[in-house]
Design an enzyme around this catalytic site. Sequence first.
Site, PDB file in Angstrom:
ATOM      1  N   LYS A 115     -13.491   1.079  -4.187  1.00 43.27           N
ATOM      2  CA  LYS A 115     -14.521   1.584  -3.365  1.00 43.27           C
ATOM      3  C   LYS A 115     -15.984   2.079  -4.093  1.00 43.27           C
ATOM      4  O   LYS A 115     -17.237   1.680  -3.767  1.00 43.27           O
ATOM      5  CB  LYS A 115     -14.161   2.390  -2.252  1.00 43.27           C
ATOM      6  CG  LYS A 115     -13.312   1.918  -1.224  1.00 43.27           C
ATOM      7  CD  LYS A 115     -12.631   3.048  -0.200  1.00 43.27           C
ATOM      8  CE  LYS A 115     -11.690   1.859   0.770  1.00 43.27           C
ATOM      9  NZ  LYS A 115     -10.992   3.117   1.517  1.00 43.27           N
ATOM     10  N   GLU A 166       0.922  -1.259   0.025  1.00 43.75           N
ATOM     11  CA  GLU A 166      -0.149   0.144   0.080  1.00 43.75           C
ATOM     12  C   GLU A 166       0.917   1.322   0.211  1.00 43.75           C
ATOM     13  O   GLU A 166       0.466   2.386  -0.361  1.00 43.75           O
ATOM     14  CB  GLU A 166      -1.052   0.044   1.106  1.00 43.75           C
ATOM     15  CG  GLU A 166      -2.184   0.954   1.099  1.00 43.75           C
ATOM     16  CD  GLU A 166      -2.960   0.838   2.142  1.00 43.75           C
ATOM     17  OE1 GLU A 166      -4.121   0.087   2.103  1.00 43.75           O
ATOM     18  OE2 GLU A 166      -2.931   1.258   3.356  1.00 43.75           O
ATOM     19  N   HIS A 186       5.374 -27.730   3.439  1.00 40.80           N
ATOM     20  CA  HIS A 186       4.473 -29.044   2.737  1.00 40.80           C
ATOM     21  C   HIS A 186       3.255 -28.322   1.967  1.00 40.80           C
ATOM     22  O   HIS A 186       2.175 -28.883   1.835  1.00 40.80           O
ATOM     23  CB  HIS A 186       3.631 -29.430   4.233  1.00 40.80           C
ATOM     24  CG  HIS A 186       4.661 -29.861   4.872  1.00 40.80           C
ATOM     25  ND1 HIS A 186       5.734 -31.109   4.994  1.00 40.80           N
ATOM     26  CD2 HIS A 186       5.213 -29.523   5.950  1.00 40.80           C
ATOM     27  CE1 HIS A 186       6.542 -31.279   5.894  1.00 40.80           C
ATOM     28  NE2 HIS A 186       6.349 -30.266   6.801  1.00 40.80           N
TER      29      HIS A 186
HETATM   30  O1  F6P Z   1      -8.665   1.402   1.988  1.00 43.43           O
HETATM   31  C1  F6P Z   1      -7.266   1.397   2.484  1.00 43.43           C
HETATM   32  C2  F6P Z   1      -7.406   1.900   3.945  1.00 43.43           C
HETATM   33  O2  F6P Z   1      -7.579   3.368   4.047  1.00 43.43           O
HETATM   34  C3  F6P Z   1      -6.113   1.868   4.452  1.00 43.43           C
HETATM   35  O3  F6P Z   1      -5.210   2.551   4.349  1.00 43.43           O
HETATM   36  C4  F6P Z   1      -6.525   1.845   6.174  1.00 43.43           C
HETATM   37  O4  F6P Z   1      -5.623   1.095   6.912  1.00 43.43           O
HETATM   38  C5  F6P Z   1      -7.851   1.012   5.966  1.00 43.43           C
HETATM   39  O5  F6P Z   1      -8.284   1.302   4.527  1.00 43.43           O
HETATM   40  C6  F6P Z   1      -8.849   1.298   7.199  1.00 43.43           C
HETATM   41  O6  F6P Z   1      -9.176   2.668   7.124  1.00 43.43           O
HETATM   42  P1  F6P Z   1      -9.881   3.299   8.706  1.00 43.43           P
HETATM   43  O7  F6P Z   1      -8.687   3.024   9.787  1.00 43.43           O
HETATM   44  O8  F6P Z   1      -9.912   4.696   8.274  1.00 43.43           O
HETATM   45  O9  F6P Z   1     -10.916   2.550   8.730  1.00 43.43           O
END
Ligand code: F6P
Length: 506
Positions: free
Chosen positions: A477, A328, A359
């Site tokens: 998303k 990421e 394994h």
């Molecule tokens: O979608 C990725 C992300 O933004 C990550 O960088 C982050 O760790 C995760 O989602 C959760 O985000 P949050 O802590 O804002 O719920």
Amino acid sequence: MKVREAFCGDLIFDWSYQFLSPEALQEFAAKRLPQDFSARRSELLDGRYMNVTEEREVSHVLTRGRNSVLRDTGAANGGENSKFARIVRRLRSGQWLGATGKPITDVVNIGVGGSDLGPLMTSFALREFASDIRQHDLRTHFVSSMDGGQLYAVLPICDPETTLFIVASKSFGTSDTFANVDTVKCWVKECFAELSDDAVGNDWLTAWLEHHVIGVSANVEKMTNYGIPPAHQLVFEESVGGRFSLWSSIGLAIATTCGTRVFQRLLAGAAEMDEHFATAPLSENIPMLMALIGVYNREERGINNIAILPYDGRFRHLPSYLQQLDMESNGKQYTATGAALSAPTGPIVWGGFGPNGQHAFFQHLHQGYDAFTADFVCVLHRAAPQFSESVAAALNEQQKLSVANCLAHRRLMAFGKESETPTEHYPGGHPTSLFALKELTPESFGAIIAAYEHKVFTQGLIWGLNSFDQPGVEQGKKVAIDTLARIEGKSEQSFDASTDAIIRMI
Ligand code: F6P
């Protein structure tokens, strides 16, 4: 072959099986390390390094020091009275009572990505080090996946009257997390609705929010709007990246599992690695060696992936944690200023528990077509005070067995075994590094994780990336929101024949 090692505390980083000499490494560093590396490194360690695209500093390193959640800026006693520590103490001592007056027995961390992987990995690795006496049993559970998969297992073994939920979300807006929270609310409502008004009053939701929820986030406004009382809100800075946040209040589940003393030792180990990163010369500087070796394997040897192979079960979650930390951060084809790149950057990070991998996928590692590099992690000694002498001795034999296998497969991957018979030929030639810990301690665990953070930072600098944003997670998303609207019949949007066909089957 000469041994090539670097040390930090109990941590040994052995890069003897990497195919570049110390001299070649120095030359490569001169070629690839940015001129201003030292200045950038100081900025990171002082919490001043800029995350240019999100226009904020990067301050996760300060959570190990002056911004530590254990530091109660008011009191002089080093944090025993910090809000974080008070909450942990109330939970671990059985003083935290639910809405019906029963002590909390189960803590469920609901979060995803950086709000799950770090706390899960660290709680799992360090739970045996819990030192401060617990008056009653407190179990910790982790729920992260949007399909509610973990809830199927967790809810049946928990009781709404004695379960506390940590809603961990930096943004306090991630749909995965709130999908899980919504399901939990249904579960709680059913139970509390059965209880008399005397027990929970006539407003189950307020009773639940006031006694069974702690919010951990960088977004105070959203926590307040959600109804979480300020006393049960733990805040961390926006400048702490999610995947760098286990040291902050996002680490609450680590402290409820292991106690604040262990959490303090974890931070101390990471701080020792910060000091090492700041001061050790290149040839002895573990994060810089990891970073340059990684870039060398990527650019000079064309290896696009790294396998993380821990040989101590307590590191079982390390590969998935490092997948987020590295991929990421540096899985990008554009510079920090947004210019397109068409050169190799962050590698594919994968892996699994080494002994079991032997394994499963090691056939491919030993005789498959693809090049790879690997990080092995092994722990030389493991105490077993909770067992009888004979069982402890047997467990120690198993630890030796695991170390032997780690060293054996590492050698075979590096040097191979020649044979005319294809099925008995092991090409070898796979460069690997080894982290050997004399013993696992909260300090050495903190140090190894901090080393990977600084490796990722240094590689990001070398490739000209901003390792602290993650724009590439957003489009998926958006498409998922449109797809869900179509599935729920709230939109007529058509996608493609395959997607439309599947949606019609739902
Ligand atoms: O979608 C990725 C992300 O933004 C990550 O960088 C982050 O760790 C995760 O989602 C959760 O985000 P949050 O802590 O804002 O719920």
